[in-house]
Design a protein around this motif. Sequence first.
Motif, PDB file in Angstrom:
ATOM      1  N   ARG A   1      45.061 -16.980 -11.576  1.00 29.09           N
ATOM      2  CA  ARG A   1      46.030 -17.180 -12.686  1.00 29.09           C
ATOM      3  C   ARG A   1      45.414 -18.145 -13.778  1.00 29.09           C
ATOM      4  NH1 ARG A   1      52.083 -18.986 -12.193  1.00 29.09           N
ATOM      5  NH2 ARG A   1      52.852 -18.521 -14.483  1.00 29.09           N
ATOM      6  N   GLY A   2      44.852 -18.883 -13.403  1.00 29.42           N
ATOM      7  CA  GLY A   2      44.379 -20.201 -14.483  1.00 29.42           C
ATOM      8  C   GLY A   2      43.210 -19.355 -15.284  1.00 29.42           C
ATOM      9  N   LEU A   3      42.288 -18.940 -14.491  1.00 28.88           N
ATOM     10  CA  LEU A   3      41.106 -18.141 -14.940  1.00 28.88           C
ATOM     11  C   LEU A   3      41.468 -17.296 -15.990  1.00 28.88           C
ATOM     12  CD1 LEU A   3      38.799 -17.907 -11.682  1.00 28.88           C
ATOM     13  CD2 LEU A   3      38.533 -19.135 -13.879  1.00 28.88           C
ATOM     14  N   THR A   4      42.508 -16.202 -15.552  1.00 30.25           N
ATOM     15  CA  THR A   4      43.036 -15.422 -16.581  1.00 30.25           C
ATOM     16  C   THR A   4      43.447 -15.847 -18.059  1.00 30.25           C
ATOM     17  OG1 THR A   4      43.668 -13.828 -14.549  1.00 30.25           O
ATOM     18  CG2 THR A   4      44.572 -13.248 -16.913  1.00 30.25           C
ATOM     19  N   GLN A   5      44.091 -16.966 -17.844  1.00 26.46           N
ATOM     20  CA  GLN A   5      44.586 -17.521 -19.305  1.00 26.46           C
ATOM     21  C   GLN A   5      43.419 -18.168 -19.731  1.00 26.46           C
ATOM     22  OE1 GLN A   5      47.424 -20.370 -17.608  1.00 26.46           O
ATOM     23  NE2 GLN A   5      49.102 -18.986 -17.352  1.00 26.46           N
ATOM     24  N   GLU A   6      42.452 -18.722 -19.074  1.00 22.98           N
ATOM     25  CA  GLU A   6      41.451 -19.470 -19.661  1.00 22.98           C
ATOM     26  C   GLU A   6      40.338 -18.121 -20.258  1.00 22.98           C
ATOM     27  OE1 GLU A   6      37.406 -21.947 -18.496  1.00 22.98           O
ATOM     28  OE2 GLU A   6      39.229 -21.719 -16.967  1.00 22.98           O
ATOM     29  N   ALA A   7      40.435 -17.112 -19.684  1.00 23.76           N
ATOM     30  CA  ALA A   7      39.555 -15.961 -20.276  1.00 23.76           C
ATOM     31  C   ALA A   7      40.194 -15.531 -21.585  1.00 23.76           C
ATOM     32  CB  ALA A   7      39.424 -15.007 -19.257  1.00 23.76           C
ATOM     33  N   ARG A   8      41.390 -15.335 -21.537  1.00 20.53           N
ATOM     34  CA  ARG A   8      42.201 -14.938 -22.680  1.00 20.53           C
ATOM     35  C   ARG A   8      42.058 -15.778 -23.817  1.00 20.53           C
ATOM     36  NH1 ARG A   8      46.962 -13.102 -19.305  1.00 20.53           N
ATOM     37  NH2 ARG A   8      46.714 -11.008 -19.114  1.00 20.53           N
ATOM     38  N   GLN A   9      41.936 -17.093 -23.667  1.00 18.26           N
ATOM     39  CA  GLN A   9      41.860 -18.131 -24.726  1.00 18.26           C
ATOM     40  C   GLN A   9      40.162 -18.006 -25.132  1.00 18.26           C
ATOM     41  OE1 GLN A   9      42.945 -21.907 -22.871  1.00 18.26           O
ATOM     42  NE2 GLN A   9      45.089 -21.335 -23.258  1.00 18.26           N
ATOM     43  N   GLU A  10      39.269 -17.818 -24.169  1.00 17.32           N
ATOM     44  CA  GLU A  10      37.892 -17.609 -24.314  1.00 17.32           C
ATOM     45  C   GLU A  10      37.710 -16.525 -25.301  1.00 17.32           C
ATOM     46  OE1 GLU A  10      33.849 -18.637 -24.587  1.00 17.32           O
ATOM     47  OE2 GLU A  10      35.689 -19.754 -23.646  1.00 17.32           O
ATOM     48  N   TYR A  11      38.167 -15.457 -25.128  1.00 17.16           N
ATOM     49  CA  TYR A  11      38.189 -14.409 -25.772  1.00 17.16           C
ATOM     50  C   TYR A  11      38.494 -14.363 -27.335  1.00 17.16           C
ATOM     51  CZ  TYR A  11      37.910  -9.445 -27.130  1.00 17.16           C
ATOM     52  OH  TYR A  11      37.683  -8.181 -27.656  1.00 17.16           O
ATOM     53  N   GLN A  12      39.596 -15.020 -27.417  1.00 12.37           N
ATOM     54  CA  GLN A  12      40.035 -15.161 -28.714  1.00 12.37           C
ATOM     55  C   GLN A  12      39.177 -16.065 -29.300  1.00 12.37           C
ATOM     56  OE1 GLN A  12      42.550 -13.440 -30.007  1.00 12.37           O
ATOM     57  NE2 GLN A  12      42.921 -12.883 -28.041  1.00 12.37           N
ATOM     58  N   THR A  13      38.599 -17.288 -29.034  1.00 10.29           N
ATOM     59  CA  THR A  13      37.914 -18.380 -29.279  1.00 10.29           C
ATOM     60  C   THR A  13      36.523 -17.420 -29.880  1.00 10.29           C
ATOM     61  OG1 THR A  13      38.707 -19.978 -28.269  1.00 10.29           O
ATOM     62  CG2 THR A  13      36.369 -20.403 -29.120  1.00 10.29           C
ATOM     63  N   ARG A  14      35.836 -16.714 -28.998  1.00  7.78           N
ATOM     64  CA  ARG A  14      34.741 -15.976 -28.917  1.00  7.78           C
ATOM     65  C   ARG A  14      34.751 -15.057 -30.072  1.00  7.78           C
ATOM     66  NH1 ARG A  14      30.419 -15.287 -24.735  1.00  7.78           N
ATOM     67  NH2 ARG A  14      30.818 -17.042 -23.619  1.00  7.78           N
ATOM     68  N   SER A  15      35.985 -14.281 -30.366  1.00 13.66           N
ATOM     69  CA  SER A  15      36.087 -13.420 -31.420  1.00 13.66           C
ATOM     70  C   SER A  15      36.293 -13.792 -32.789  1.00 13.66           C
ATOM     71  CB  SER A  15      37.583 -12.640 -31.054  1.00 13.66           C
ATOM     72  OG  SER A  15      37.464 -11.815 -29.788  1.00 13.66           O
ATOM     73  N   ALA A  16      36.733 -15.008 -32.956  1.00 11.60           N
ATOM     74  CA  ALA A  16      36.750 -15.986 -34.098  1.00 11.60           C
ATOM     75  C   ALA A  16      35.418 -16.662 -34.513  1.00 11.60           C
ATOM     76  CB  ALA A  16      37.784 -16.945 -34.070  1.00 11.60           C
TER      77      ALA A  16
ATOM     78  N   GLU B   1      38.763  -5.908 -20.272  1.00 12.30           N
ATOM     79  CA  GLU B   1      37.270  -6.040 -19.807  1.00 12.30           C
ATOM     80  C   GLU B   1      36.732  -7.414 -19.796  1.00 12.30           C
ATOM     81  OE1 GLU B   1      33.847  -4.190 -17.932  1.00 12.30           O
ATOM     82  OE2 GLU B   1      35.895  -3.658 -18.174  1.00 12.30           O
ATOM     83  N   PHE B   2      37.024  -8.302 -20.618  1.00 16.40           N
ATOM     84  CA  PHE B   2      36.342  -9.632 -20.692  1.00 16.40           C
ATOM     85  C   PHE B   2      36.825 -10.343 -19.666  1.00 16.40           C
ATOM     86  CE2 PHE B   2      36.283 -13.870 -22.278  1.00 16.40           C
ATOM     87  CZ  PHE B   2      35.014 -14.200 -22.458  1.00 16.40           C
ATOM     88  N   VAL B   3      38.277 -10.255 -19.667  1.00 14.23           N
ATOM     89  CA  VAL B   3      39.149 -10.936 -18.549  1.00 14.23           C
ATOM     90  C   VAL B   3      38.750 -10.530 -17.276  1.00 14.23           C
ATOM     91  CG1 VAL B   3      41.496 -11.449 -17.710  1.00 14.23           C
ATOM     92  CG2 VAL B   3      41.093 -11.266 -20.304  1.00 14.23           C
ATOM     93  N   ARG B   4      38.619  -9.163 -17.140  1.00 13.08           N
ATOM     94  CA  ARG B   4      38.153  -8.722 -15.756  1.00 13.08           C
ATOM     95  C   ARG B   4      36.802  -9.358 -15.471  1.00 13.08           C
ATOM     96  NH1 ARG B   4      34.908  -5.632 -13.419  1.00 13.08           N
ATOM     97  NH2 ARG B   4      34.053  -4.675 -15.293  1.00 13.08           N
ATOM     98  N   LEU B   5      36.015  -9.348 -16.352  1.00 13.36           N
ATOM     99  CA  LEU B   5      34.470  -9.865 -16.017  1.00 13.36           C
ATOM    100  C   LEU B   5      34.482 -11.519 -15.879  1.00 13.36           C
ATOM    101  CD1 LEU B   5      32.450  -8.040 -18.647  1.00 13.36           C
ATOM    102  CD2 LEU B   5      32.260  -7.779 -16.187  1.00 13.36           C
ATOM    103  N   PHE B   6      35.537 -12.263 -16.606  1.00  9.05           N
ATOM    104  CA  PHE B   6      35.336 -13.628 -16.475  1.00  9.05           C
ATOM    105  C   PHE B   6      36.069 -14.027 -15.291  1.00  9.05           C
ATOM    106  CE2 PHE B   6      37.077 -17.545 -17.249  1.00  9.05           C
ATOM    107  CZ  PHE B   6      35.984 -18.503 -18.059  1.00  9.05           C
ATOM    108  N   VAL B   7      37.094 -13.276 -14.578  1.00  7.60           N
ATOM    109  CA  VAL B   7      37.525 -13.524 -13.363  1.00  7.60           C
ATOM    110  C   VAL B   7      36.751 -13.230 -12.290  1.00  7.60           C
ATOM    111  CG1 VAL B   7      39.498 -13.066 -11.998  1.00  7.60           C
ATOM    112  CG2 VAL B   7      40.118 -13.628 -14.405  1.00  7.60           C
ATOM    113  N   SER B   8      36.162 -12.180 -12.091  1.00  3.57           N
ATOM    114  CA  SER B   8      35.442 -11.706 -11.169  1.00  3.57           C
ATOM    115  C   SER B   8      34.148 -12.514 -10.942  1.00  3.57           C
ATOM    116  CB  SER B   8      34.809 -10.185 -11.178  1.00  3.57           C
ATOM    117  OG  SER B   8      33.862 -10.067 -12.351  1.00  3.57           O
TER     118      SER B   8
END
Length: 184
Positions: free
Chosen positions: A29-44, A57-64
């Motif tokens: 759960r924590g990794l999923t939230q962190e991955a969403r934030q990381e994706y937003q940061t990387r996108s910007a 896909e990014f969240v799935r890769l990050f969590v796995s």
Amino acid sequence: MFDLSLYILGGVFVLFILASLTRWAVAVRGLTQEARQEYQTRSAEKPASVRGVSQNEFVRLFVSCFQPRWTLYAAAAAAAAIIVSPAALLAVPALYDVIWRTNGAPDWGGRTGYVFMFSLFFGVVFIWAALAAFIARLHHVRAPEPFNHALARARGEPIEDTGWRPRPKWARKIKIDGDAKTDS
């Protein structure tokens, strides 16, 4: 043959399984939230690093790649021990009886002696250890690739299949035969 101590041991194993699965769920759960934030940061800030990769896909890769897989395998090992224990508690004494009778059934080695208790205890522990070794091997063999490699593959970049695991720290200090100068 089965007494209260076996039920208590089983209860401890069940609590361990529940604790392991809870630890995994909280971490994912924590990794999923962190991955969403990381994706937003990387996108910007670095849009090229996530080009062609959706947020899901990014969240799935990050969590796995970063999930604590060991908790799942530890829970599986404990569950396997619970499932196999009744069969082990029947098989080990049966094997003991065969060996005891093959050796002439001496009085000191009957079912009430210390030799039998020793054999029963360590026979069951050996079976548990064999199961744990098998599950540890699965954990090692099924290790995910590093996140950067998985992300590059998701972007469509080719990754050479040369083995992604780095050399261990002790092996970095060793000189390869071709590089070492010989005294002869």
